[in-house]
Motif scaffolding. Structure first.
Motif, mmCIF file in Angstrom:
data_model
loop_
_atom_site.group_PDB
_atom_site.id
_atom_site.type_symbol
_atom_site.label_atom_id
_atom_site.label_comp_id
_atom_site.label_asym_id
_atom_site.label_seq_id
_atom_site.Cartn_x
_atom_site.Cartn_y
_atom_site.Cartn_z
ATOM 1 N N PRO A 73 -11.055 -19.747 56.267
ATOM 2 C CA PRO A 73 -12.416 -20.224 56.516
ATOM 3 C C PRO A 73 -12.415 -21.405 57.502
ATOM 4 C CG PRO A 73 -11.727 -20.706 54.255
ATOM 5 C CD PRO A 73 -10.624 -19.949 54.900
ATOM 6 N N HIS A 74 -13.293 -21.325 58.498
ATOM 7 C CA HIS A 74 -13.428 -22.387 59.495
ATOM 8 C C HIS A 74 -14.779 -22.221 60.190
ATOM 9 C CE1 HIS A 74 -11.900 -18.929 61.723
ATOM 10 N NE2 HIS A 74 -12.473 -19.436 62.787
ATOM 11 N N PHE A 75 -15.188 -23.245 60.920
ATOM 12 C CA PHE A 75 -16.447 -23.179 61.659
ATOM 13 C C PHE A 75 -16.154 -22.784 63.103
ATOM 14 C CE2 PHE A 75 -17.740 -25.568 57.993
ATOM 15 C CZ PHE A 75 -19.001 -25.069 57.743
ATOM 16 N N ASP A 76 -17.005 -21.908 63.633
ATOM 17 C CA ASP A 76 -16.812 -21.355 64.972
ATOM 18 C C ASP A 76 -18.171 -21.316 65.674
ATOM 19 O OD1 ASP A 76 -16.689 -19.034 66.968
ATOM 20 O OD2 ASP A 76 -14.590 -19.167 66.345
ATOM 21 N N PRO A 77 -18.228 -21.673 66.949
ATOM 22 C CA PRO A 77 -19.525 -21.684 67.643
ATOM 23 C C PRO A 77 -20.065 -20.289 67.966
ATOM 24 C CG PRO A 77 -17.767 -22.314 69.138
ATOM 25 C CD PRO A 77 -17.153 -22.189 67.772
ATOM 26 N N SER A 78 -19.217 -19.281 68.020
ATOM 27 C CA SER A 78 -19.686 -17.972 68.470
ATOM 28 C C SER A 78 -19.517 -16.843 67.453
ATOM 29 C CB SER A 78 -18.961 -17.580 69.763
ATOM 30 O OG SER A 78 -17.563 -17.551 69.536
ATOM 31 N N PHE A 79 -18.674 -17.011 66.458
ATOM 32 C CA PHE A 79 -18.428 -15.937 65.498
ATOM 33 C C PHE A 79 -18.889 -16.371 64.118
ATOM 34 C CE2 PHE A 79 -15.704 -13.850 62.328
ATOM 35 C CZ PHE A 79 -16.011 -12.528 62.594
ATOM 36 N N ARG A 80 -19.620 -15.493 63.456
ATOM 37 C CA ARG A 80 -20.069 -15.812 62.094
ATOM 38 C C ARG A 80 -19.678 -14.680 61.160
ATOM 39 N NH1 ARG A 80 -26.471 -15.601 63.220
ATOM 40 N NH2 ARG A 80 -25.755 -16.055 65.273
#
Length: 107
Positions: A73-80
């Protein structure tokens, strides 16, 4: 034509292993005679299990979406990723539902 199976077939270990995601848990659950009765009533009445809603999670300040892939789990600007509430709780992220800094949207 609808593919119909018999209740006898549905209760067989081989069928359960073929179709059930958590087959060992299903087999263990069905060992209890009252659970077999519950299963038979559900079968006879065309019971349908409602799917758990899925959510996307976005950090409001960074506008990045919570993702879960080979990195974890991580935060990504383009993939959800889409998560059930259970998924988030298993990842230790159930708190996102109560955090003002997170935007949780049902998809």
């Amino acid at each position: 034509m609808v593919d119909r199976r018999s209740i006898r077939s549905a209760l067989e270990t081989a069928t359960i292993r073929l179709y059930a995601k958590n087959s060992d848990e299903v087999i263990a659950w069905l060992k209890d005679i009252s659970n077999q009765d519950t299963f038979a009533r559900a079968w006879a009445n065309d019971y349908t299990v409602e799917k758990e809603p899925k959510y996307t999670v976005k950090c409001k300040s960074t506008k990045q979406y919570l993702s879960n892939d080979e990195l974890g789990p991580h935060f990504d600007p383009s993939f959800r990723s889409n998560f059930t509430k259970s998924d988030l709780e298993e990842l230790g992220l159930g708190w996102v539902f109560d955090c003002e800094g997170m935007e949780v949207e049902e998809v």
